[in-house]
Design a protein around this motif. Structure first.
Motif, PDB file in Angstrom:
ATOM      1  N   ALA A 179       0.864  -1.073   0.459  1.00 36.93           N
ATOM      2  CA  ALA A 179      -0.026   0.091   0.122  1.00 36.93           C
ATOM      3  C   ALA A 179       0.762   1.293   0.093  1.00 36.93           C
ATOM      4  O   ALA A 179       1.741   1.292   0.904  1.00 36.93           O
ATOM      5  N   SER A 180       1.107   1.964  -1.040  1.00 40.04           N
ATOM      6  CA  SER A 180       1.489   3.248  -1.718  1.00 40.04           C
ATOM      7  C   SER A 180       0.462   4.304  -1.104  1.00 40.04           C
ATOM      8  O   SER A 180      -0.362   4.587  -1.479  1.00 40.04           O
ATOM      9  N   ILE A 181       1.498   4.867   0.543  1.00 40.77           N
ATOM     10  CA  ILE A 181      -0.140   6.220   1.111  1.00 40.77           C
ATOM     11  C   ILE A 181       0.845   7.663   0.597  1.00 40.77           C
ATOM     12  O   ILE A 181       2.198   8.114   1.044  1.00 40.77           O
ATOM     13  N   ARG A 182       0.118   8.903   0.576  1.00 41.87           N
ATOM     14  CA  ARG A 182       0.895  10.221   0.335  1.00 41.87           C
ATOM     15  C   ARG A 182      -0.599  10.874   1.033  1.00 41.87           C
ATOM     16  O   ARG A 182      -1.229  10.477   1.139  1.00 41.87           O
ATOM     17  N   ARG A 183       0.193  11.489   1.995  1.00 40.07           N
ATOM     18  CA  ARG A 183      -0.542  12.575   2.613  1.00 40.07           C
ATOM     19  C   ARG A 183       0.384  13.293   2.486  1.00 40.07           C
ATOM     20  O   ARG A 183       1.488  14.252   3.324  1.00 40.07           O
ATOM     21  N   LEU A 184      -1.231  14.840   3.613  1.00 39.13           N
ATOM     22  CA  LEU A 184      -0.002  15.990   4.376  1.00 39.13           C
ATOM     23  C   LEU A 184      -0.659  16.245   5.720  1.00 39.13           C
ATOM     24  O   LEU A 184      -1.871  16.455   5.805  1.00 39.13           O
ATOM     25  N   ARG A 185       0.686  15.815   6.520  1.00 39.71           N
ATOM     26  CA  ARG A 185       0.778  16.780   7.331  1.00 39.71           C
ATOM     27  C   ARG A 185       0.288  18.251   7.756  1.00 39.71           C
ATOM     28  O   ARG A 185       1.736  18.846   7.750  1.00 39.71           O
ATOM     29  N   SER A 186      -0.292  18.313   8.992  1.00 39.59           N
ATOM     30  CA  SER A 186      -0.686  19.884   9.121  1.00 39.59           C
ATOM     31  C   SER A 186      -0.701  19.980  10.770  1.00 39.59           C
ATOM     32  O   SER A 186      -1.015  19.029  11.231  1.00 39.59           O
ATOM     33  N   THR A 187       0.064  21.422  11.528  1.00 40.26           N
ATOM     34  CA  THR A 187       0.034  21.644  13.222  1.00 40.26           C
ATOM     35  C   THR A 187      -0.661  22.819  13.314  1.00 40.26           C
ATOM     36  O   THR A 187      -0.014  23.997  12.441  1.00 40.26           O
ATOM     37  N   ASN A 188      -1.445  22.954  13.509  1.00 41.36           N
ATOM     38  CA  ASN A 188      -2.706  24.039  13.954  1.00 41.36           C
ATOM     39  C   ASN A 188      -3.218  24.636  12.866  1.00 41.36           C
ATOM     40  O   ASN A 188      -3.044  26.098  12.707  1.00 41.36           O
ATOM     41  N   GLY A 189      -3.370  24.271  11.861  1.00 41.31           N
ATOM     42  CA  GLY A 189      -3.986  24.620  11.375  1.00 41.31           C
ATOM     43  C   GLY A 189      -3.053  24.614   9.918  1.00 41.31           C
ATOM     44  O   GLY A 189      -3.276  25.829   8.744  1.00 41.31           O
ATOM     45  N   GLU A 190      -1.309  24.652   9.693  1.00 42.03           N
ATOM     46  CA  GLU A 190      -0.296  24.824   8.659  1.00 42.03           C
ATOM     47  C   GLU A 190       0.239  24.251   8.392  1.00 42.03           C
ATOM     48  O   GLU A 190       0.507  22.635   8.784  1.00 42.03           O
ATOM     49  N   PRO A 191       0.559  24.206   6.477  1.00 42.92           N
ATOM     50  CA  PRO A 191       1.223  22.931   6.699  1.00 42.92           C
ATOM     51  C   PRO A 191       2.132  22.604   7.021  1.00 42.92           C
ATOM     52  O   PRO A 191       3.343  22.774   6.647  1.00 42.92           O
ATOM     53  N   LEU A 192       2.734  21.506   6.884  1.00 40.74           N
ATOM     54  CA  LEU A 192       4.333  21.211   7.827  1.00 40.74           C
ATOM     55  C   LEU A 192       5.106  19.798   7.179  1.00 40.74           C
ATOM     56  O   LEU A 192       5.745  20.228   6.614  1.00 40.74           O
ATOM     57  N   ALA A 193       4.187  18.866   6.524  1.00 42.78           N
ATOM     58  CA  ALA A 193       4.943  17.923   5.749  1.00 42.78           C
ATOM     59  C   ALA A 193       4.284  16.980   4.909  1.00 42.78           C
ATOM     60  O   ALA A 193       3.505  16.982   4.904  1.00 42.78           O
ATOM     61  N   LEU A 194       5.207  16.431   3.726  1.00 43.05           N
ATOM     62  CA  LEU A 194       4.280  15.894   3.159  1.00 43.05           C
ATOM     63  C   LEU A 194       5.014  14.096   2.845  1.00 43.05           C
ATOM     64  O   LEU A 194       6.400  13.968   2.911  1.00 43.05           O
ATOM     65  N   MET A 195       4.212  13.124   3.448  1.00 44.15           N
ATOM     66  CA  MET A 195       4.696  12.401   3.391  1.00 44.15           C
ATOM     67  C   MET A 195       4.109  10.581   2.814  1.00 44.15           C
ATOM     68  O   MET A 195       3.221  10.723   2.609  1.00 44.15           O
ATOM     69  N   THR A 196       5.185   9.851   2.372  1.00 46.34           N
ATOM     70  CA  THR A 196       4.789   9.517   1.060  1.00 46.34           C
ATOM     71  C   THR A 196       5.026   8.059   1.648  1.00 46.34           C
ATOM     72  O   THR A 196       7.364   7.652   2.809  1.00 46.34           O
ATOM     73  N   ASN A 197       5.009   6.763   2.068  1.00 43.46           N
ATOM     74  CA  ASN A 197       5.323   4.982   3.437  1.00 43.46           C
ATOM     75  C   ASN A 197       4.354   4.607   2.207  1.00 43.46           C
ATOM     76  O   ASN A 197       3.274   3.797   1.609  1.00 43.46           O
ATOM     77  N   HIS A 198       5.117   3.337   2.213  1.00 43.66           N
ATOM     78  CA  HIS A 198       4.949   2.274   1.143  1.00 43.66           C
ATOM     79  C   HIS A 198       4.947   1.027   2.287  1.00 43.66           C
ATOM     80  O   HIS A 198       6.111   0.627   3.568  1.00 43.66           O
ATOM     81  N   ILE A 199       3.431   0.194   3.409  1.00 41.81           N
ATOM     82  CA  ILE A 199       3.879  -1.022   4.202  1.00 41.81           C
ATOM     83  C   ILE A 199       3.079  -2.031   3.086  1.00 41.81           C
ATOM     84  O   ILE A 199       2.670  -2.242   2.557  1.00 41.81           O
ATOM     85  N   PRO A 200       4.296  -3.136   3.300  1.00 40.71           N
ATOM     86  CA  PRO A 200       3.202  -4.807   2.831  1.00 40.71           C
ATOM     87  C   PRO A 200       1.817  -4.620   2.757  1.00 40.71           C
ATOM     88  O   PRO A 200       1.275  -4.174   4.620  1.00 40.71           O
ATOM     89  N   VAL A 201       1.363  -4.933   2.381  1.00 38.87           N
ATOM     90  CA  VAL A 201      -0.009  -4.928   2.033  1.00 38.87           C
ATOM     91  C   VAL A 201      -1.127  -5.543   3.258  1.00 38.87           C
ATOM     92  O   VAL A 201      -2.686  -4.972   3.601  1.00 38.87           O
TER      93      VAL A 201
END
Length: 245
Positions: free
Chosen positions: A134-156
Motif C-alpha cells: 500500500a503506497s500512501i501519500r499524506r499532508l500533515r498540518s499543525t495548528n492549521g498550517e501545512p508542515l510535511a508531505l509524507m509518502t509511505n510504503h507498507i506491505p499490503v
C-alpha cells in the motif's frame, strides 16, 4: 493582547540584557504562554516598563524576528508567529510527537494505492517479486498550517485502512495491528520544493525542504515500512546530541 509578559532581568549578569529579554520572550512562545497570532507589547512601552533603552529592546525583538518567532506588520504591530517544530532524532511518530507537544496535528490523505512497488521500494522492504504494497501519500498540518508531505510504503497485509490514516498516525495504526517497530534506518537530507510540493506546503517553488527517508523494522527484523518525507525548513528542524568518543 493579554497581560504584559513577566520579565526578570539580572542586571549584574555578564549576559547582555537584550539577550536575556529575547530568551524570556522565546521561552514564552515555545512554552505556549504567547500563542501564534498574539499581538506583542509595543516596543516603546516594553522599554519603558522594563527600564531599558529602546535600542536594547529593539535588538531583542529583532533577534526573534530573525528567528521567525515574531513578525512586524504595518498597521498591526508585532505579532507572534507559528514556532518551528523541534523534533529529536528518535524512533517516534511525527503525529505522536506533535500531539504530545500540543501542536494539534491533522492529516489529509492525498493518495492511497495498492500495487506492486518499484524496484527500489521492494528492495527497501525486502519483498519477494510480485508482492504488493500500500503506497500512501499524506499532508500533515499543525495548528492549521501545512508542515510535511509524507509518502509511505507498507506491505499490503499490514496496511491500515484509509480512514484510519486521517484519524491517527501511521505508527499508531501499525501498533493496533500488533506491529512493534523496534529500529529504523534513516537518511536526512535537503531539496528544493517542486511546484506541486510548494503549493501543498504553502511555500515558494524552490524553497528549501528537509527530507527524511526511513526504513522501519519490527521485533523479528522484518522491514514493515519505508517512508519518504519532506518538511518545510522554515517550520521544522531535527535536533541531535553528539558526544566525544
Amino acid at each position: 493582547m493579554g497581560a504584559p509578559l513577566a520579565v526578570e532581568l539580572d542586571r549584574s549578569s555578564p549576559v547582555p540584557l537584550y539577550f536575556q529579554l529575547a530568551q524570556t520572550i522565546e521561552n514564552a512562545i515555545i512554552g505556549g504562554e504567547l500563542a501564534p497570532g498574539d499581538r506583542f507589547e509595543n516596543e516603546l512601552a516594553l522599554a519603558k516598563r522594563l527600564n531599558l533603552s529602546r535600542p536594547t529592546t529593539r535588538r531583542a525583538i529583532q533577534e526573534l524576528v530573525d528567528k521567525g518567532l515574531l513578525v512586524r506588520k504595518r498597521g498591526v504591530g508585532t505579532q507572534v508567529v507559528q514556532s518551528a517544530v523541534h523534533r529529536p532524532v528518535e524512533l517516534t511518530s511525527l503525529f505522536d510527537d506533535l500531539a504530545r507537544a500540543g501542536q494539534s496535528p491533522t492529516t489529509k490523505l492525498l493518495d492511497y494505492q495498492v500495487a506492486v512497488p518499484a524496484e527500489d521500494v521492494a528492495a527497501e522492504l525486502n519483498l519477494q517479486p510480485g508482492s504488493e504494497v500500500a503506497s500512501i501519500r499524506r499532508l500533515r498540518s499543525t495548528n492549521g498550517e501545512p508542515l510535511a508531505l509524507m509518502t509511505n510504503h507498507i506491505p499490503v497485509d499490514l496496511a491500515p485502512d484509509p480512514d484510519e490514516l486521517e484519524a491517527h498516525g501511521l505508527y499508531h495504526a501499525l501498533r493496533a495491528r500488533g506491529v512493534h517497530i523496534r529500529l529504523a534506518r534513516q537518511r536526512i537530507g535537503a531539496k528544493a520544493a517542486s511546484k506541486a510540493e510548494a503549493s501543498l506546503l504553502d511555500e515558494k517553488t524552490g524553497a528549501p525542504l528537509l527530507t527524511m527517508n526511513r526504513t522501519a523494522f519490527d521485533d523479528s527484523g522484518s522491514a514493515v515500512e519505508f517512508g519518504s518525507h519532506c518538511y518545510r525548513a522554515s517550520r521544522y528542524y531535527f535536533d541531535t546530541t553528539v558526544v566525544d568518543r
